[in-house]
Design an enzyme around this catalytic site. Structure first.
Site, PDB file in Angstrom:
ATOM      1  N   GLU A  22      -0.986  -9.140  -0.314  1.00  0.00           N
ATOM      2  CA  GLU A  22      -2.427  -9.312  -0.046  1.00  0.00           C
ATOM      3  C   GLU A  22      -3.225  -9.340  -1.342  1.00  0.00           C
ATOM      4  O   GLU A  22      -4.159 -10.136  -1.494  1.00  0.00           O
ATOM      5  CB  GLU A  22      -2.900  -8.182   0.877  1.00  0.00           C
ATOM      6  CG  GLU A  22      -2.284  -8.318   2.277  1.00  0.00           C
ATOM      7  CD  GLU A  22      -2.543  -7.114   3.160  1.00  0.00           C
ATOM      8  OE1 GLU A  22      -2.168  -5.980   2.761  1.00  0.00           O
ATOM      9  OE2 GLU A  22      -3.120  -7.276   4.245  1.00  0.00           O
ATOM     10  N   ALA A  60       0.863  -1.180   0.000  1.00  0.00           N
ATOM     11  CA  ALA A  60       0.000   0.000   0.000  1.00  0.00           C
ATOM     12  C   ALA A  60       0.899   1.229   0.000  1.00  0.00           C
ATOM     13  O   ALA A  60       2.054   1.155   0.445  1.00  0.00           O
ATOM     14  CB  ALA A  60      -0.882  -0.027   1.229  1.00  0.00           C
ATOM     15  N   GLY A  81       0.477  -4.872   1.042  1.00  0.00           N
ATOM     16  CA  GLY A  81      -0.715  -4.911   0.188  1.00  0.00           C
ATOM     17  C   GLY A  81      -0.479  -5.642  -1.124  1.00  0.00           C
ATOM     18  O   GLY A  81      -1.416  -6.201  -1.707  1.00  0.00           O
ATOM     19  N   GLU A 102       4.387  -4.865   7.353  1.00  0.00           N
ATOM     20  CA  GLU A 102       3.697  -3.711   7.945  1.00  0.00           C
ATOM     21  C   GLU A 102       4.189  -3.385   9.354  1.00  0.00           C
ATOM     22  O   GLU A 102       4.212  -2.230   9.769  1.00  0.00           O
ATOM     23  CB  GLU A 102       2.183  -3.965   7.986  1.00  0.00           C
ATOM     24  CG  GLU A 102       1.485  -3.941   6.638  1.00  0.00           C
ATOM     25  CD  GLU A 102       1.469  -5.286   5.915  1.00  0.00           C
ATOM     26  OE1 GLU A 102       2.227  -6.207   6.317  1.00  0.00           O
ATOM     27  OE2 GLU A 102       0.705  -5.415   4.950  1.00  0.00           O
TER      28      GLU A 102
HETATM   29  C1  LIG Z   1      -0.273  -0.912   5.840  1.00  0.00           C
HETATM   30  C2  LIG Z   1      -0.805  -1.948   4.966  1.00  0.00           C
HETATM   31  C3  LIG Z   1      -2.132  -2.465   5.347  1.00  0.00           C
HETATM   32  C4  LIG Z   1      -0.201  -2.412   3.917  1.00  0.00           C
HETATM   33  C5  LIG Z   1       1.095  -2.086   3.329  1.00  0.00           C
HETATM   34  O1  LIG Z   1       1.285  -2.548   2.263  1.00  0.00           O
HETATM   35  S1  LIG Z   1       2.277  -1.102   4.074  1.00  0.00           S
HETATM   36  C6  LIG Z   1       3.623  -1.171   2.914  1.00  0.00           C
HETATM   37  C7  LIG Z   1       4.356  -2.463   2.951  1.00  0.00           C
HETATM   38  N1  LIG Z   1       5.510  -2.404   2.070  1.00  0.00           N
HETATM   39  C8  LIG Z   1       6.704  -2.011   2.447  1.00  0.00           C
HETATM   40  O2  LIG Z   1       6.931  -1.671   3.592  1.00  0.00           O
HETATM   41  C9  LIG Z   1       7.790  -1.989   1.385  1.00  0.00           C
HETATM   42  C10 LIG Z   1       8.258  -0.569   1.146  1.00  0.00           C
HETATM   43  N2  LIG Z   1       9.296  -0.518   0.124  1.00  0.00           N
HETATM   44  C11 LIG Z   1      10.562  -0.937   0.331  1.00  0.00           C
HETATM   45  O3  LIG Z   1      10.917  -1.405   1.373  1.00  0.00           O
HETATM   46  C12 LIG Z   1      11.522  -0.769  -0.816  1.00  0.00           C
HETATM   47  O4  LIG Z   1      10.982   0.162  -1.718  1.00  0.00           O
HETATM   48  C13 LIG Z   1      11.801  -2.076  -1.562  1.00  0.00           C
HETATM   49  C14 LIG Z   1      12.615  -3.021  -0.656  1.00  0.00           C
HETATM   50  C15 LIG Z   1      10.533  -2.775  -1.995  1.00  0.00           C
HETATM   51  C16 LIG Z   1      12.648  -1.761  -2.835  1.00  0.00           C
HETATM   52  O5  LIG Z   1      13.792  -1.045  -2.475  1.00  0.00           O
HETATM   53  P1  LIG Z   1      14.622  -0.229  -3.594  1.00  0.00           P
HETATM   54  O6  LIG Z   1      15.787   0.372  -2.904  1.00  0.00           O
HETATM   55  O7  LIG Z   1      14.906  -1.110  -4.761  1.00  0.00           O
HETATM   56  O8  LIG Z   1      13.638   0.890  -4.132  1.00  0.00           O
HETATM   57  P2  LIG Z   1      13.210   2.247  -3.397  1.00  0.00           P
HETATM   58  O9  LIG Z   1      14.165   3.316  -3.762  1.00  0.00           O
HETATM   59  O10 LIG Z   1      12.974   2.007  -1.950  1.00  0.00           O
HETATM   60  O11 LIG Z   1      11.776   2.510  -4.052  1.00  0.00           O
HETATM   61  C17 LIG Z   1      11.637   3.132  -5.327  1.00  0.00           C
HETATM   62  C18 LIG Z   1      10.552   4.181  -5.190  1.00  0.00           C
HETATM   63  O12 LIG Z   1       9.330   3.523  -4.844  1.00  0.00           O
HETATM   64  C19 LIG Z   1       8.799   4.109  -3.654  1.00  0.00           C
HETATM   65  N3  LIG Z   1       8.061   3.080  -2.890  1.00  0.00           N
HETATM   66  C20 LIG Z   1       8.419   1.799  -2.699  1.00  0.00           C
HETATM   67  N4  LIG Z   1       7.519   1.180  -1.952  1.00  0.00           N
HETATM   68  C21 LIG Z   1       6.574   2.088  -1.651  1.00  0.00           C
HETATM   69  C22 LIG Z   1       5.357   2.026  -0.890  1.00  0.00           C
HETATM   70  N5  LIG Z   1       4.916   0.899  -0.335  1.00  0.00           N
HETATM   71  N6  LIG Z   1       4.647   3.157  -0.792  1.00  0.00           N
HETATM   72  C23 LIG Z   1       5.045   4.298  -1.379  1.00  0.00           C
HETATM   73  N7  LIG Z   1       6.161   4.401  -2.125  1.00  0.00           N
HETATM   74  C24 LIG Z   1       6.917   3.307  -2.246  1.00  0.00           C
HETATM   75  C25 LIG Z   1      10.021   4.613  -2.911  1.00  0.00           C
HETATM   76  O13 LIG Z   1       9.649   5.583  -1.964  1.00  0.00           O
HETATM   77  C26 LIG Z   1      10.825   5.168  -4.067  1.00  0.00           C
HETATM   78  O14 LIG Z   1      10.312   6.409  -4.477  1.00  0.00           O
HETATM   79  P3  LIG Z   1      11.135   7.784  -4.182  1.00  0.00           P
HETATM   80  O15 LIG Z   1      12.482   7.569  -4.762  1.00  0.00           O
HETATM   81  O16 LIG Z   1      10.314   8.828  -4.876  1.00  0.00           O
HETATM   82  O17 LIG Z   1      11.137   7.936  -2.696  1.00  0.00           O
END
Ligand SMILES: CC(C)=CC(=O)SCCNC(=O)CCNC(=O)[C@H](O)C(C)(C)COP(=O)(O)OP(=O)(O)OC[C@H]1O[C@@H](n2cnc3c(N)ncnc32)[C@H](O)[C@@H]1OP(=O)(O)O
Length: 258
Positions: free
Chosen positions: A112, A66, A109, A132
């Protein structure tokens, strides 16, 4: 079909492909993606010319969860009153068979969403997890429930409490994944599986899906009774007549989906 901002929808022969298309955010599932995936899937579900759906992402990410940046500013009343994420439940109401084709990250998500589909095909690059807890929240799109039913309490607790990820091999051994395929073949395999299903009688495939899903909702005795009634109902279809006639006459059946 409607033009969408965050997904692409393609029609193939009796199948449809929904591709998540927010590559810069690793397909993070914001409210627009949620509304669009649900709208496309429910529209395709009603289309008599579609027998199976595939949902996929990019090579790097099926969906990285998400959208954390979108969720972050909200307070309890915002998420409670808007019933944040509840629209995803409509995807669970889709009656035609759905296939998740997962390459790369399927986290939070994203995992999910994949688990809401009926068949989960994983590329050998797939990474699954419910991280999460690292953000100070818990799964909110059914992860703690569907993951536990899929892989059991021991592994679901491990994943939800530590936030660790599992690779495609571990996910397959645990029972989360239907099949692993080389990343380069993922989409071809998913579309071919969808075409196989769409070549069956669609109402019968819908009944098979409904019957398998009933196993998660009821007792064994009730589930067997439900299956038996649906099995009896198949004899009211033209496709049961055709399927059994084709077998007897040693030919390929030509189903009319009635
Ligand atoms: C709360 C509930 C019910 C559900 C959820 O799903 S909470 C979210 C769960 N997911 C995560 O915690 C994963 C978050 N992402 C990461 O840990 C990393 O992005 C990665 C390990 C999947 C990949 O790492 P990598 O270094 O290859 O890439 P990034 O530079 O971190 O990401 C690229 C770009 O995408 C944005 N991003 C990634 N995931 C999310 C996300 N879940 N929500 C919003 N944005 C996301 C990340 O910020 C980056 O963008 P910017 O460079 O503009 O910051």
């Amino acid at each position: 079909m409607t033009e969408y901002e965050t997904i692409l929808v393609e029609r193939h022969d009796r199948t449809a492909l929904i591709t998540l298309n927010r590559p810069k955010a690793l397909n993070a599932l914001d409210l627009t993606v949620m509304a669009e995936v649900v709208d496309a899937a429910t529209t395709l579900d009603r289309d008599p010319d579609v027998g199976a759906l595939v949902i996929t992402g990019s090579a790097k990410a099926f969906a990285a969860g998400a959208d954390i940046k979108e969720m972050r500013p909200n307070g309890y009343m915002d998420v409670y009153l808007s019933d944040w994420f509840s629209a995803w439940d409509r995807l669970g109401d889709v009656r035609k068979p759905t296939i998740a084709a997962v390459s790369g990250y399927a986290l939070g998500g994203g995992c999910e969403l994949a688990m809401m589909c009926d068949i989960l095909l994983a590329a050998d690059t797939a990474v699954f997890g419910q991280p999460e807890i690292k953000l100070g929240v818990i799964p909110g799109i059914g992860g703690s429930q569907r993951l536990t039913r899929a892989i059991g309490k021991a592994k679901a607790m491990d994943l939800c409490l530590t936030g660790r990820t599992m690779d495609a091999d571990e996910a397959e051994r645990a029972g989360l994944v239907s099949r692993i395929v080389p990343a380069a073949d993922l989409l071809t395999e998913a579309l071919s599986t969808a075409a196989t299903i769409a070549g069956m009688s669609t109402p019968i495939a819908m009944m098979a899906k409904e019957s398998v899903n009933r196993a998660f909702e009821t007792t064994l005795a009730e589930g067997v009774r439900f299956e038996r009634r649906l099995f009896h109902a198949t004899f009211a279809t033209a496709d049961q007549k055709e399927g059994m006639a084709a077998f007897t006459e040693k030919r390929t059946p030509s189903f009319t989906h009635r």
